[in-house]
Design a protein around this motif. Structure first.
Motif, PDB file in Angstrom:
ATOM      1  N   ILE A   1      -8.180 -38.259  -3.817  1.00 36.82           N
ATOM      2  CA  ILE A   1      -7.206 -37.237  -4.194  1.00 36.82           C
ATOM      3  C   ILE A   1      -7.344 -36.011  -3.291  1.00 36.82           C
ATOM      4  CG2 ILE A   1      -6.538 -35.634  -6.028  1.00 36.82           C
ATOM      5  CD1 ILE A   1      -7.326 -37.812  -8.043  1.00 36.82           C
ATOM      6  N   ALA A   2      -8.582 -35.608  -3.033  1.00 32.05           N
ATOM      7  CA  ALA A   2      -8.820 -34.430  -2.187  1.00 32.05           C
ATOM      8  C   ALA A   2      -8.355 -34.658  -0.755  1.00 32.05           C
ATOM      9  CB  ALA A   2     -10.302 -34.075  -2.206  1.00 32.05           C
ATOM     10  N   ALA A   3      -8.319 -35.919  -0.321  1.00 31.08           N
ATOM     11  CA  ALA A   3      -7.933 -36.213   1.056  1.00 31.08           C
ATOM     12  C   ALA A   3      -6.480 -35.844   1.342  1.00 31.08           C
ATOM     13  CB  ALA A   3      -8.158 -37.698   1.344  1.00 31.08           C
ATOM     14  N   VAL A   4      -5.638 -35.819   0.317  1.00 29.94           N
ATOM     15  CA  VAL A   4      -4.214 -35.519   0.529  1.00 29.94           C
ATOM     16  C   VAL A   4      -4.004 -34.074   0.987  1.00 29.94           C
ATOM     17  CG1 VAL A   4      -1.941 -35.433  -0.552  1.00 29.94           C
ATOM     18  CG2 VAL A   4      -3.509 -37.315  -1.092  1.00 29.94           C
ATOM     19  N   PRO A   5      -4.488 -33.069   0.243  1.00 23.57           N
ATOM     20  CA  PRO A   5      -4.313 -31.703   0.748  1.00 23.57           C
ATOM     21  C   PRO A   5      -5.091 -31.429   2.036  1.00 23.57           C
ATOM     22  CG  PRO A   5      -5.706 -31.716  -1.216  1.00 23.57           C
ATOM     23  CD  PRO A   5      -5.110 -33.079  -1.097  1.00 23.57           C
ATOM     24  N   VAL A   6      -6.223 -32.096   2.219  1.00 23.66           N
ATOM     25  CA  VAL A   6      -6.987 -31.918   3.459  1.00 23.66           C
ATOM     26  C   VAL A   6      -6.168 -32.419   4.649  1.00 23.66           C
ATOM     27  CG1 VAL A   6      -9.018 -32.678   4.752  1.00 23.66           C
ATOM     28  CG2 VAL A   6      -9.251 -31.967   2.379  1.00 23.66           C
ATOM     29  N   GLY A   7      -5.532 -33.585   4.493  1.00 25.77           N
ATOM     30  CA  GLY A   7      -4.691 -34.118   5.563  1.00 25.77           C
ATOM     31  C   GLY A   7      -3.511 -33.213   5.863  1.00 25.77           C
ATOM     32  N   ALA A   8      -2.891 -32.668   4.817  1.00 23.31           N
ATOM     33  CA  ALA A   8      -1.774 -31.745   5.014  1.00 23.31           C
ATOM     34  C   ALA A   8      -2.230 -30.482   5.736  1.00 23.31           C
ATOM     35  CB  ALA A   8      -1.146 -31.394   3.660  1.00 23.31           C
ATOM     36  N   ALA A   9      -3.394 -29.973   5.349  1.00 22.46           N
ATOM     37  CA  ALA A   9      -3.933 -28.781   6.007  1.00 22.46           C
ATOM     38  C   ALA A   9      -4.255 -29.066   7.473  1.00 22.46           C
ATOM     39  CB  ALA A   9      -5.180 -28.301   5.274  1.00 22.46           C
ATOM     40  N   ALA A  10      -4.770 -30.263   7.756  1.00 25.66           N
ATOM     41  CA  ALA A  10      -5.082 -30.633   9.135  1.00 25.66           C
ATOM     42  C   ALA A  10      -3.815 -30.655   9.986  1.00 25.66           C
ATOM     43  CB  ALA A  10      -5.769 -31.997   9.160  1.00 25.66           C
TER      44      ALA A  10
ATOM     45  N   THR B   1      -8.260 -36.425  16.388  1.00 26.10           N
ATOM     46  CA  THR B   1      -9.451 -35.774  15.854  1.00 26.10           C
ATOM     47  C   THR B   1     -10.408 -36.780  15.227  1.00 26.10           C
ATOM     48  OG1 THR B   1      -8.234 -33.728  15.433  1.00 26.10           O
ATOM     49  CG2 THR B   1     -10.285 -34.031  14.222  1.00 26.10           C
ATOM     50  N   PHE B   2      -9.858 -37.859  14.633  1.00 23.24           N
ATOM     51  CA  PHE B   2     -10.735 -38.734  13.856  1.00 23.24           C
ATOM     52  C   PHE B   2     -10.639 -40.225  14.165  1.00 23.24           C
ATOM     53  CE2 PHE B   2      -6.809 -39.192  11.460  1.00 23.24           C
ATOM     54  CZ  PHE B   2      -6.857 -40.484  10.988  1.00 23.24           C
ATOM     55  N   HIS B   3      -9.581 -40.709  14.851  1.00 24.97           N
ATOM     56  CA  HIS B   3      -9.431 -42.168  14.919  1.00 24.97           C
ATOM     57  C   HIS B   3     -10.544 -42.840  15.725  1.00 24.97           C
ATOM     58  CE1 HIS B   3      -7.895 -41.453  18.856  1.00 24.97           C
ATOM     59  NE2 HIS B   3      -7.208 -42.570  18.989  1.00 24.97           N
ATOM     60  N   MET B   4     -10.916 -42.275  16.887  1.00 24.24           N
ATOM     61  CA  MET B   4     -12.030 -42.855  17.629  1.00 24.24           C
ATOM     62  C   MET B   4     -13.379 -42.545  16.987  1.00 24.24           C
ATOM     63  SD  MET B   4     -10.972 -44.912  19.820  1.00 24.24           S
ATOM     64  CE  MET B   4     -12.592 -45.299  20.448  1.00 24.24           C
ATOM     65  N   PRO B   5     -13.603 -41.332  16.445  1.00 21.76           N
ATOM     66  CA  PRO B   5     -14.851 -41.135  15.692  1.00 21.76           C
ATOM     67  C   PRO B   5     -15.039 -42.151  14.572  1.00 21.76           C
ATOM     68  CG  PRO B   5     -13.906 -39.005  16.182  1.00 21.76           C
ATOM     69  CD  PRO B   5     -12.911 -40.030  16.664  1.00 21.76           C
ATOM     70  N   ALA B   6     -13.965 -42.474  13.835  1.00 21.93           N
ATOM     71  CA  ALA B   6     -14.079 -43.469  12.769  1.00 21.93           C
ATOM     72  C   ALA B   6     -14.462 -44.827  13.345  1.00 21.93           C
ATOM     73  CB  ALA B   6     -12.764 -43.570  11.992  1.00 21.93           C
ATOM     74  N   PHE B   7     -13.828 -45.203  14.456  1.00 20.82           N
ATOM     75  CA  PHE B   7     -14.120 -46.486  15.088  1.00 20.82           C
ATOM     76  C   PHE B   7     -15.561 -46.523  15.594  1.00 20.82           C
ATOM     77  CE2 PHE B   7     -13.061 -50.157  17.783  1.00 20.82           C
ATOM     78  CZ  PHE B   7     -12.185 -50.822  16.953  1.00 20.82           C
ATOM     79  N   VAL B   8     -16.026 -45.406  16.148  1.00 23.20           N
ATOM     80  CA  VAL B   8     -17.393 -45.346  16.685  1.00 23.20           C
ATOM     81  C   VAL B   8     -18.415 -45.367  15.556  1.00 23.20           C
ATOM     82  CG1 VAL B   8     -19.013 -43.951  18.023  1.00 23.20           C
ATOM     83  CG2 VAL B   8     -16.643 -44.174  18.781  1.00 23.20           C
ATOM     84  N   VAL B   9     -18.116 -44.689  14.437  1.00 26.71           N
ATOM     85  CA  VAL B   9     -19.022 -44.724  13.288  1.00 26.71           C
ATOM     86  C   VAL B   9     -19.194 -46.160  12.800  1.00 26.71           C
ATOM     87  CG1 VAL B   9     -19.229 -44.124  10.845  1.00 26.71           C
ATOM     88  CG2 VAL B   9     -18.665 -42.363  12.510  1.00 26.71           C
ATOM     89  N   ILE B  10     -18.099 -46.895  12.698  1.00 28.14           N
ATOM     90  CA  ILE B  10     -18.186 -48.297  12.269  1.00 28.14           C
ATOM     91  C   ILE B  10     -19.003 -49.105  13.269  1.00 28.14           C
ATOM     92  CG2 ILE B  10     -16.854 -50.388  11.815  1.00 28.14           C
ATOM     93  CD1 ILE B  10     -14.583 -48.590  10.830  1.00 28.14           C
TER      94      ILE B  10
ATOM     95  N   VAL C   1     -14.811 -34.669   8.498  1.00 25.71           N
ATOM     96  CA  VAL C   1     -13.999 -34.450   7.296  1.00 25.71           C
ATOM     97  C   VAL C   1     -12.814 -35.414   7.273  1.00 25.71           C
ATOM     98  CG1 VAL C   1     -12.480 -32.818   6.120  1.00 25.71           C
ATOM     99  CG2 VAL C   1     -14.699 -32.051   6.980  1.00 25.71           C
ATOM    100  N   LEU C   2     -12.098 -35.518   8.390  1.00 30.51           N
ATOM    101  CA  LEU C   2     -10.928 -36.393   8.426  1.00 30.51           C
ATOM    102  C   LEU C   2     -11.330 -37.868   8.415  1.00 30.51           C
ATOM    103  CD1 LEU C   2      -8.558 -34.516  10.907  1.00 30.51           C
ATOM    104  CD2 LEU C   2      -8.482 -34.607   8.414  1.00 30.51           C
ATOM    105  N   THR C   3     -12.474 -38.196   8.989  1.00 35.73           N
ATOM    106  CA  THR C   3     -12.957 -39.577   8.922  1.00 35.73           C
ATOM    107  C   THR C   3     -13.284 -39.962   7.485  1.00 35.73           C
ATOM    108  OG1 THR C   3     -13.841 -39.512  11.176  1.00 35.73           O
ATOM    109  CG2 THR C   3     -14.755 -41.176   9.696  1.00 35.73           C
ATOM    110  N   ALA C   4     -13.894 -39.038   6.741  1.00 36.52           N
ATOM    111  CA  ALA C   4     -14.161 -39.290   5.322  1.00 36.52           C
ATOM    112  C   ALA C   4     -12.854 -39.490   4.552  1.00 36.52           C
ATOM    113  CB  ALA C   4     -14.962 -38.132   4.727  1.00 36.52           C
ATOM    114  N   CYS C   5     -11.835 -38.686   4.872  1.00 39.54           N
ATOM    115  CA  CYS C   5     -10.527 -38.858   4.229  1.00 39.54           C
ATOM    116  C   CYS C   5      -9.927 -40.219   4.573  1.00 39.54           C
ATOM    117  CB  CYS C   5      -9.579 -37.741   4.665  1.00 39.54           C
ATOM    118  SG  CYS C   5     -10.044 -36.096   4.102  1.00 39.54           S
ATOM    119  N   PHE C   6     -10.082 -40.625   5.826  1.00 45.20           N
ATOM    120  CA  PHE C   6      -9.573 -41.931   6.253  1.00 45.20           C
ATOM    121  C   PHE C   6     -10.264 -43.059   5.494  1.00 45.20           C
ATOM    122  CE2 PHE C   6     -10.374 -45.539   9.211  1.00 45.20           C
ATOM    123  CZ  PHE C   6      -9.076 -46.029   9.296  1.00 45.20           C
ATOM    124  N   PHE C   7     -11.603 -43.013   5.436  1.00 46.13           N
ATOM    125  CA  PHE C   7     -12.335 -44.052   4.710  1.00 46.13           C
ATOM    126  C   PHE C   7     -12.000 -44.034   3.216  1.00 46.13           C
ATOM    127  CE2 PHE C   7     -15.853 -43.927   8.112  1.00 46.13           C
ATOM    128  CZ  PHE C   7     -15.297 -45.015   8.765  1.00 46.13           C
TER     129      PHE C   7
END
Length: 376
Positions: free
Chosen positions: A186-195, A45-54, A240-246
């Motif tokens: 901190i918010a990224a933890v429950p977001v990742g679990a929900a994902a 869902t997010f690994h290539m979007p994150a790479f492309v954003v960079i 959302v997941l890219t923001a959590c990753f960053f």
């Protein structure tokens, strides 16, 4: 003076390329494990979007200046031609005869270099538009209902990943600082679990082809209107997941920071390892599909791509990933003039200080031209 690299972005690139390698490995093992496929869907869902954003963020200064066009050819087009050919010939080496070399139909992971070449060429256009991001999203939505686009240069992926590149062009340093706040971390933890929970739910209910962004809705057996809807949904989830990753990417220098400069070699080479293991049937071994086997293969994938990003590997492949190719280009009078102006500007302070007759001043300025200070 050499510009200092930003540790945050090098760390982000390294971690993203590790996720790319792990994702390609999980793709060979997820048929027998719902947990692996769930994790695979979250990562995809997010690994290539994150790479492309960079990639988009570091393309902000790109224009059609001759020196930048030369860098585009040597840094993107030449590696694409070399490795696209190499991947097809590799099939023959790995007992897959009759390779078919086609530079118009990227094989495996080579689509990204083709996409990056197209995205960067169009960068000046996105920079002059009043609302580039909505326009890029509209293009992606239209692509998702256009099965007739075909496979040339994997154009579906080029267009469906385009919004992330344009987003990178629009971002500024303060945007990355905003997602690296402690509250976001901190918010990224429950977001990742929900994902992960949503991905687990989706495994038996949703076609995994949506995560690749390489097919129109009709190609996936869905009505046409699902294309724009899923495009918007995937962009929202990816952001959302890219923001959590960053948020969780370290901003300080670590042991892996220097590897961020070699992600191109890790990206281009790890595919040979994954494909060789696939061709040889190593992923069919029973132990691979056990929980401990999945963990072991994941660790091996991360370790392998880490080694492929190291400076010795990068230096060994520089002739094809970062070739100079001065013989292929005409001299650029403007670049030569800029170089002369910079050299003259560098000499002027020395002459000015020397004119005051102060030995100390002369010594300080002379020291600034030493090889050690240039390399700092």
């Amino acid at each position: 003076m050499v510009k200092q690299r930003d540790a945050f972005f090098d760390n982000a690139k390294y971690l993203a390329i590790v996720l790319v390698a792990i994702g390609h490995t999980w793709a060979q093992m997820m048929d027998d494990s719902r947990a692996v496929e769930s994790a695979y869907r979250v990562v995809y869902t997010f690994h290539m979007p994150a790479f492309v954003v960079i990639s988009g963020y570091f393309s902000r200064s790109f224009d059609l200046r001759p020196d930048r066009l030369r860098r585009l050819v040597t840094g993107v087009l030449v590696p694409y031609v070399v490795f696209e050919t190499a991947y097809e010939l590799f099939k023959d080496v790995a007992d897959r005869p009759d390779p078919e070399i086609s530079l118009l139909d990227p094989s495996y992971l080579m689509w990204f270099l083709a996409a990056l070449f197209i995205w960067r060429l169009t960068t000046p256009l996105w920079k002059v538009l009043r609302s580039p991001l909505p326009a890029a999203v509209a293009v992606a939505m239209l692509a998702s209902v256009s099965p007739s686009i075909g496979t040339d240069f994997d154009l579906q992926r080029v267009l469906q990943f385009l919004p992330y590149f344009v987003l990178g062009l629009c971002l500024r340093p303060e945007h990355f600082l905003a997602v690296r706040r402690r509250s976001v971390r901190i918010a990224a933890v429950p977001v990742g679990a929900a994902a992960f929970a949503v991905a687990w739910w989706s495994v038996p209910r949703m076609n995994g082809g949506w995560f690749y962004r390489q097919s129109a809705a009709q190609d996936l057996g869905a009505p046409w209107w699902c294309g724009p809807v899923m495009t918007l949904a995937s962009i929202g989830c990816a952001l959302v997941l890219t923001a959590c990753f960053f948020a969780w990417v370290p901003g300080r220098r670590l042991w892996c920071t220097a590897l961020g400069a070699g992600t191109i070699t890790g990206y281009l080479l790890h595919g040979f390892l994954v494909k060789f293991a696939e061709y040889r049937g190593w992923f069919d071994a029973p132990w691979v599909h056990s929980p401990l086997g999945a963990v072991a293969v994941t660790v091996l994938a991360a370790a392998a791509v880490t080694l492929l990003c190291t400076p010795p590997v990068r230096r060994a492949l520089r002739c094809v990933t970062e070739p100079r190719m001065a013989w292929a280009f005409r001299p650029d009078p403007a670049a030569e003039a800029r170089a002369r102006e910079q050299a003259q500007a560098a000499r002027e302070p020395v002459h000015a200080q020397a004119g005051h007759g102060s030995p100390n001043a002369v010594n300080v300025q002379a020291g600034s031209g030493s090889p050690g200070s240039v390399n700092a």
